[in-house]
Design an enzyme around this catalytic site. Structure first.
Site, PDB file in Angstrom:
ATOM      1  N   ARG A  97      48.092  44.411  47.061  1.00  0.00           N
ATOM      2  CA  ARG A  97      47.089  45.470  47.238  1.00  0.00           C
ATOM      3  C   ARG A  97      46.016  44.973  48.200  1.00  0.00           C
ATOM      4  NH1 ARG A  97      42.193  46.285  43.169  1.00  0.00           N
ATOM      5  NH2 ARG A  97      40.862  47.359  44.648  1.00  0.00           N
ATOM      6  N   HIS A 141      37.220  50.345  49.765  1.00  0.00           N
ATOM      7  CA  HIS A 141      36.738  49.238  48.931  1.00  0.00           C
ATOM      8  C   HIS A 141      35.357  48.845  49.469  1.00  0.00           C
ATOM      9  CE1 HIS A 141      38.201  45.917  46.045  1.00  0.00           C
ATOM     10  NE2 HIS A 141      36.920  45.676  46.264  1.00  0.00           N
ATOM     11  N   GLU A 186      36.695  51.179  42.289  1.00  0.00           N
ATOM     12  CA  GLU A 186      35.490  51.105  41.456  1.00  0.00           C
ATOM     13  C   GLU A 186      34.363  52.015  41.948  1.00  0.00           C
ATOM     14  OE1 GLU A 186      34.256  47.076  40.724  1.00  0.00           O
ATOM     15  OE2 GLU A 186      36.143  46.551  39.789  1.00  0.00           O
ATOM     16  N   ASN A 307      40.680  48.101  36.799  1.00  0.00           N
ATOM     17  CA  ASN A 307      40.116  46.761  37.022  1.00  0.00           C
ATOM     18  C   ASN A 307      39.383  46.375  35.756  1.00  0.00           C
ATOM     19  OD1 ASN A 307      40.938  47.044  39.656  1.00  0.00           O
ATOM     20  ND2 ASN A 307      38.884  47.055  40.545  1.00  0.00           N
ATOM     21  N   TYR A 309      37.516  42.854  33.737  1.00  0.00           N
ATOM     22  CA  TYR A 309      37.204  41.424  33.614  1.00  0.00           C
ATOM     23  C   TYR A 309      36.632  41.097  32.243  1.00  0.00           C
ATOM     24  CZ  TYR A 309      37.912  41.304  38.653  1.00  0.00           C
ATOM     25  OH  TYR A 309      38.462  41.400  39.902  1.00  0.00           O
ATOM     26  N   GLU A 366      43.065  44.736  39.021  1.00  0.00           N
ATOM     27  CA  GLU A 366      42.258  43.516  39.186  1.00  0.00           C
ATOM     28  C   GLU A 366      42.025  42.899  37.826  1.00  0.00           C
ATOM     29  OE1 GLU A 366      38.476  43.648  41.216  1.00  0.00           O
ATOM     30  OE2 GLU A 366      39.289  44.954  42.779  1.00  0.00           O
TER      31      GLU A 366
END
Ligand code: FCB
Length: 461
Positions: A97, A141, A186, A307, A309, A366
């Protein structure tokens, strides 16, 4: 959970040997393993071959990033993409990606395309395909052309047509070879940090600019889906959202967490996938809404890009524009070197939530760990903390799949250390170490671990 409870800031779990793999039995046999990057974070060559400036050039050149770093050279991927594709091939990924830099192909954001910029992505895509890797192209992005920001950026409705034209250009040029398209990366992050929290360049009308931006990004998403679909036979489309549980920092912060969740998680996927704004946002969006807008936004898509984290901890703050801000984590929460909580169960729960709420196949676009990696005396980068993180999070993903979530792929952030936005080059997320003085690429221990994991996963019958 293999991550050491109560571990200190540089949590490096010791419990299991680095080579141990997480359970993956619940993942589909056609599961896709990949890595992600983005244009501004790796390409460099910001003034080359007719590229126009983006807002991130402007921040960097004006010394507005905390690190004072710019994206001028970054990983020099613009010149070294062949070497980087060889690195990907060695890693054994099935999918890559990347994003197209809007100002590289349309220096003014609209109008005359830049043939040299377009040709770069031709070469990149051809080389990725020749390496047997599927290209996944993200249209946006965060590197908005400065010329469009000067005209109001995401706060003006005109940007919907500008973005649709840009999407059409990209789709017509590469759609014979690229089938996987994401519209935005995002959206909540670039709008919240650009317009929502204050201090963003275009937040002159306060929170109203955020609400305008939210609606225009959603409309631009829908318009781009149509523009790509009309031009690319067999396209497979989605958007990429950072969906993270918003947890109240203290029992008194419940409402702040609800508001946080609204802006952080739901302002984009709800209208895009369900055709409705969350109820608490409707009155704020209403002044910017025209008849038919929700139908324009909710265009059929094929997958949900996630995504993730860590969760975010929110607290009430009457002085903050949106009434919430970032709060403390419970003491003892395991943290990555850059102080992001390591809570893989929250990843499992998020996967289950988005799969249930949005009823689309999910691709994790991600996930990864940021740190301050350094080579040891022998030149090796022993990032056991990243291996432990990936092991725990992939295990959590497997648990979500076992719990019924339709998860189809996983992309590590990132292939290479790169320009980590405001933090610049100090924070490293790569599976591959980049020596910025020489641009040498060195696979870290996590690179070898992920390579072996992909082999083992693909070897399943
Ligand atoms: C995400 C961004 C990506 C990268 C990682 C660490 O929010 O999409 O560009 O910076 O965080």
């Amino acid at each position: 959970m293999p991550i050491g409870e109560g571990a200190s800031h540089s949590a490096t779990p010791q419990a299991t040997p680095a080579a141990e793999f997480p359970p993956i039995a619940a993942l589909r046999s056609d599961f896709i393993w990949g890595v992600s990057t983005s244009s501004f974070q790796i390409e460099g060559a910001t003034r080359e071959d007719g590229r126009g400036p983006s807002v991130w050039d402007t921040y960097g050149w004006a010394g507005q990033t905390t690190s004072k770093d710019t994206g001028d050279v970054a990983c020099d991927h613009y010149h070294r993409y062949r070497e980087d594709i060889a690195v990907m091939q060695r890693l054994g990924i099935q999918a890559y990606r990347f994003s197209v830099a809007w100002p590289r192909v349309l220096p003014q954001g609209r109008g005359q395309p830049n043939e040299l910029g377009l040709a770069f992505y031709d070469r990149l895509i051809d080389a990725v395909l020749a390496a047997g890797i599927e290209p996944w192209l993200c249209l946006f992005h965060w590197d908005l052309p400065q010329a469009l920001d000067d005209l109001g950026g995401w706060t003006t409705r005109d940007i919907v047509a500008w973005f649709a034209d840009y999407a059409a250009l990209v789709a017509s040029r590469y759609g014979d070879r690229v089938k996987r398209f994401a519209t935005f990366n995002e959206p909540s992050i670039f709008t919240l940090f650009g317009y929502g929290f204050g201090g963003g360049k275009r937040d002159t009308t306060g929170v109203e600019s955020l609400h305008r931006a939210i609606h225009h990004v959603n409309l631009a998403h829908g318009a781009a889906v149509d523009a790509v679909r009309a031009r690319v036979a067999g396209s497979s489309m989605g958007a990429i959202h950072n969906y993270q549980p918003c947890i109240p920092s203290t029992p008194a912060d419940g409402e702040a967490a609800v508001r946080g969740d609204l802006y952080w998680n739901r302002a984009y996927p709800d209208p895009q996938c369900l055709g409705v704004y969350p109820e608490m946002l409707q009155a704020a969006i209403e002044p910017h809404m025209q008849a038919g807008d929700l139908e324009r936004i909710q265009r059929p898509i094929d997958w949900f890009g996630l995504n993730h984290y860590s969760p975010v901890f929110m607290k009430a703050d009457a002085a903050a524009r949106l009434g919430f801000t970032f709060g403390d984590r419970p003491p003892g929460t395991p943290l990555t070197p850059i102080n992001w909580p390591i809570l893989p169960d929250a990843f499992r729960d998020t996967l289950l939530t988005v799969a249930k709420d949005y009823r689309l196949p999910v691709y994790v676009m991600e996930n990864g760990l940021g740190g301050y990696d350094k080579p040891d005396e022998s030149g090796a980068i022993a990032d056991d903390n990243r291996i432990a993180f990936l092991r725990a999070y992939i295990g959590a993903m497997n648990a979500a799949a076992a719990g019924g979530a339709d998860i189809r792929g996983y992309f590590v952030w990132s292939l290479l250390d790169n320009f980590e936005w405001d933090a610049g080059y100090r924070v490293r997320f790569g599976l591959t170490y980049v020596d910025y003085a020489t641009q040498a690429r060195t696979p870290k221990a996590s690179f070898h671990w992920y390579c072996d994991l992909i082999k083992a996963a693909r070897g399943r019958t």
